[in-house]
Design an enzyme around this catalytic site. Sequence first.
Site, PDB file in Angstrom:
ATOM      1  N   GLN A 126       0.836  -1.192   0.000  1.00 43.84           N
ATOM      2  CA  GLN A 126       0.000   0.000   0.000  1.00 43.84           C
ATOM      3  C   GLN A 126       0.878   1.252   0.000  1.00 43.84           C
ATOM      4  O   GLN A 126       1.698   1.432   0.909  1.00 43.84           O
ATOM      5  CB  GLN A 126      -0.904   0.003   1.235  1.00 43.84           C
ATOM      6  CG  GLN A 126      -1.844   1.198   1.305  1.00 43.84           C
ATOM      7  CD  GLN A 126      -2.746   1.147   2.541  1.00 43.84           C
ATOM      8  OE1 GLN A 126      -2.455   0.450   3.502  1.00 43.84           O
ATOM      9  NE2 GLN A 126      -3.838   1.889   2.509  1.00 43.84           N
ATOM     10  N   GLY A 127       0.706   2.089  -0.994  1.00 45.17           N
ATOM     11  CA  GLY A 127       1.487   3.328  -1.062  1.00 45.17           C
ATOM     12  C   GLY A 127       0.609   4.546  -0.848  1.00 45.17           C
ATOM     13  O   GLY A 127       0.264   5.249  -1.794  1.00 45.17           O
ATOM     14  N   SER A 129       0.447   6.558   2.802  1.00 43.55           N
ATOM     15  CA  SER A 129       1.028   7.530   3.740  1.00 43.55           C
ATOM     16  C   SER A 129       2.367   8.055   3.246  1.00 43.55           C
ATOM     17  O   SER A 129       3.126   7.348   2.584  1.00 43.55           O
ATOM     18  CB  SER A 129       1.236   6.871   5.108  1.00 43.55           C
ATOM     19  OG  SER A 129       0.013   6.526   5.672  1.00 43.55           O
ATOM     20  N   GLU A 244     -11.725  -0.685   4.725  1.00 39.59           N
ATOM     21  CA  GLU A 244     -10.705  -1.031   5.709  1.00 39.59           C
ATOM     22  C   GLU A 244     -11.267  -0.962   7.119  1.00 39.59           C
ATOM     23  O   GLU A 244     -11.022  -1.815   7.955  1.00 39.59           O
ATOM     24  CB  GLU A 244      -9.519  -0.067   5.564  1.00 39.59           C
ATOM     25  CG  GLU A 244      -8.332  -0.416   6.460  1.00 39.59           C
ATOM     26  CD  GLU A 244      -7.196   0.597   6.362  1.00 39.59           C
ATOM     27  OE1 GLU A 244      -7.392   1.646   5.721  1.00 39.59           O
ATOM     28  OE2 GLU A 244      -6.139   0.332   6.946  1.00 39.59           O
ATOM     29  N   SER A 371      -6.896   6.925  12.477  1.00 41.15           N
ATOM     30  CA  SER A 371      -6.539   6.891  13.901  1.00 41.15           C
ATOM     31  C   SER A 371      -7.804   7.015  14.748  1.00 41.15           C
ATOM     32  O   SER A 371      -8.846   7.458  14.264  1.00 41.15           O
ATOM     33  CB  SER A 371      -5.584   8.042  14.235  1.00 41.15           C
ATOM     34  OG  SER A 371      -6.299   9.265  14.236  1.00 41.15           O
ATOM     35  N   ASN A 372      -7.688   6.628  16.009  1.00 39.71           N
ATOM     36  CA  ASN A 372      -8.886   6.654  16.856  1.00 39.71           C
ATOM     37  C   ASN A 372      -9.405   8.081  17.067  1.00 39.71           C
ATOM     38  O   ASN A 372     -10.595   8.279  17.319  1.00 39.71           O
ATOM     39  CB  ASN A 372      -8.602   5.946  18.182  1.00 39.71           C
ATOM     40  CG  ASN A 372      -8.543   4.437  17.984  1.00 39.71           C
ATOM     41  OD1 ASN A 372      -8.526   3.959  16.835  1.00 39.71           O
ATOM     42  ND2 ASN A 372      -8.545   3.685  19.068  1.00 39.71           N
ATOM     43  N   GLU A 373      -8.525   9.052  16.905  1.00 38.84           N
ATOM     44  CA  GLU A 373      -8.992  10.441  16.976  1.00 38.84           C
ATOM     45  C   GLU A 373      -9.820  10.774  15.734  1.00 38.84           C
ATOM     46  O   GLU A 373     -10.810  11.497  15.816  1.00 38.84           O
ATOM     47  CB  GLU A 373      -7.797  11.397  17.109  1.00 38.84           C
ATOM     48  CG  GLU A 373      -7.152  11.374  18.495  1.00 38.84           C
ATOM     49  CD  GLU A 373      -6.480  10.044  18.828  1.00 38.84           C
ATOM     50  OE1 GLU A 373      -5.884   9.421  17.922  1.00 38.84           O
ATOM     51  OE2 GLU A 373      -6.572   9.611  19.996  1.00 38.84           O
TER      52      GLU A 373
END
Lengths: 386, 383
Positions: A126-127, A129, A244, A371-373
């Site tokens: 996976q490219g 980030s 995802e 992220s969880n945020e």
Amino acid sequence: MQLELSEEDRRFREEMREFFTTQVPQEVRDAVREGRELTADEIRTAQRALNAAGLAVPHWPVEWGGKDWTELQRHIWNEEMQRAFVPAPLAFNASMIGPVIAHFGTEEQKAEFLPKTANLDIWWSQGFSEPDAGSDLAGLRCSAVRDGDDWIVNGQKTWTTLGQYGDWIFTLVRTDPDVKKQAGISMLLIDMRSEGLEVRPIQLIDGGHEVNEVWFDDVRVPGANLVGDLNGGWTIAKFLLGNERVGVAPVGSTKRSLALVKERAKARIEGDPLVRARVAELENELLALELTALRVVAHSADGEPHPASSVLKLKGTELQQAVTELVLDLAGPGGLASGAVGEPTSGLEGWQQHAAPTYLNMRKASIYGGSNEIQRQIISRTILGL
Amino acid sequence: MDFSYDDEQDALREAVRGLVGKAYSDFEKRRQAVEDDPGFDEAQWQRMAEMGLLGLPFAEDDGGVGAGPVEIGIVCQELGRVIAPEPYLTSVVYAGGLVSAVGTAEQRQEVLGALSAGESVLAFAHDEPGRTWSATAEAVTATQDGDAWTLSGVKEPVPHGARADVLVVSAALPAGGTGLFLVAGGDAERTGYAAYDGTRAARVAFDGTTATPLGEPGLDVTASIATVQAITRVMAANQALGAMQFCLRATTEYLKSRKQFGVPLNTFQALNFRAADMYVSQELAQSIVDWATMVVEQAGSRGDQEALIDAARRASLQVSRSSRHIGQEAIQLHGGIAMTAEYSVGNVVAHLTVLDHLLGDGTHHLSELAGAVTGHADIDPLG
């Protein structure tokens, strides 16, 4: 309101249980049970066993090997797989790029890539980030510039999980720097053997080599490798990340980890009421989470995710982390022996040796997959209207 | 496996919501209803009887409607949403549930018939000073003289004990074990008072008071009490769910409308994230409450008391955690207004706190679950 599975779903569950516990090589399942890192070959072996039985990519379109299952059946498939310590089909293939190509790809791309993707003949990386584009993915800078029919790619991707095994990488690149950042992104499929592409390992706090940097230096990519519309990459990214999120509440595997440590550290747990309370509290939270997952699958009509699916990612990863923390605590002083893995003279058990690296490794769970945020942001904005 | 309600259940919810909404969606009316004794609106109690709600759990032969736990749960959720002060949970579900489980055919028809018709309020006199939550009685003792029975000792706190027409009383039996008795409300010495959520409780004293054995005289019914307590826990959890949903909705509305520093509070991410965590707590609670309600239904047809008691403990533990979290955060995010008696939210939190402590709080249930934690490999909600 009906507690029991229907007769049909019950039979389905038995079929799945039978398959996963008898048709996937025992060595691979033992490795998962032990908590040791799987080799690339073990991952391929497991996925090919599933694919041979038509069970690797059930959520794909039927013509490309999918099953026309209900959401509940997919859930049962996933839970039984985790229950039997069968490694899930490689997420980059089965959950990410496969559905994307099936949905957005040309007929040529589908025919070329989907069968090999399902069978793990191609290992996808996976490219997405970049060093400056994490949660703010749309800020990515890796660029692709036209050169005749081809693209020339320059830039850097990072956190590329298992990129050391990758054959191909699906990459978000900036194809128009002059528009709103989301509107200038495209997706390219890039052969990782291309000249100018380099994979560099990143050492992690668990001592392992799980993720990589991928560098692109004038990498030439054929125009036919563009997926979907030019500058339509953000739509694809949202589609992919939506898929995802559904898969990132690993209830089954967390339950297994907790059940295993109860068995392995039974004496310690029985002897200490505070530890017992901790175990009981985790079991109850996992039950509430599993029931939430069942509510979500039962109500995800027309492919629209249930609003509570963000709860699954958020709470699921918190519990996953909490269980690794408990396992490390129960490993006691033996947890220090992380470097003794595979060392025949060590008198400590494998699970104790793996406990600390696993604890450290799983800190990633609340960072990846949105992220969880970000999940809290989705809940407060989309669900609560704040 | 199905978490959805059918059309009839949806219709029941709408009907109950209409009835209790009319009475209490204006919170000031709820304040007025609890101001004077008996701490609820007798006319509303009659309307609930007319709608068939008071007889919902009981067999048709006993004057009831014969509905299942899912329906009772719906009623409790709707009552919780407006914190209706009528003693549905303690009188119908709890005390009525005991009469239904243990009483003779004659007793069931007489007591439950009157309860269903709104002619009589029941209370279960069970808790005793100095003791924690339990299925047994110690301080109140039963004495037998031929066919006559008398009770002596003190029960406190007894929910709505001063108003009750009929008391269901647990007492230590002469031969050991715990029995249940019916006592006319006026035959006991009663001192009523208000609880912190506006509902009523009482000290109820017996001193050689004449009592009628409920069901077979002298029989130890501890197991039946434990079962009815488990069912009541699940219904209390349903009621708490309605109250939690109210708290979260009120909090998000407040964050959107209240302005400080010249902007609405939902400009501040720190506050929004706390609301998001409240939502997580609420969803986990709803999942386990729905599940436990279905377990009650299944246990009713299969007679699996152990599964029922376990599910009730699990739901109670999660709901205890969720309701404290949501309640405390609802007050904090509102600020000072939620500390006042005239604003709804603080009162809803007080009611959540009552529900949390009615039949064992989170620590109580966790302690029970922790004791049994090595007795199973894992928990499989699909069985």
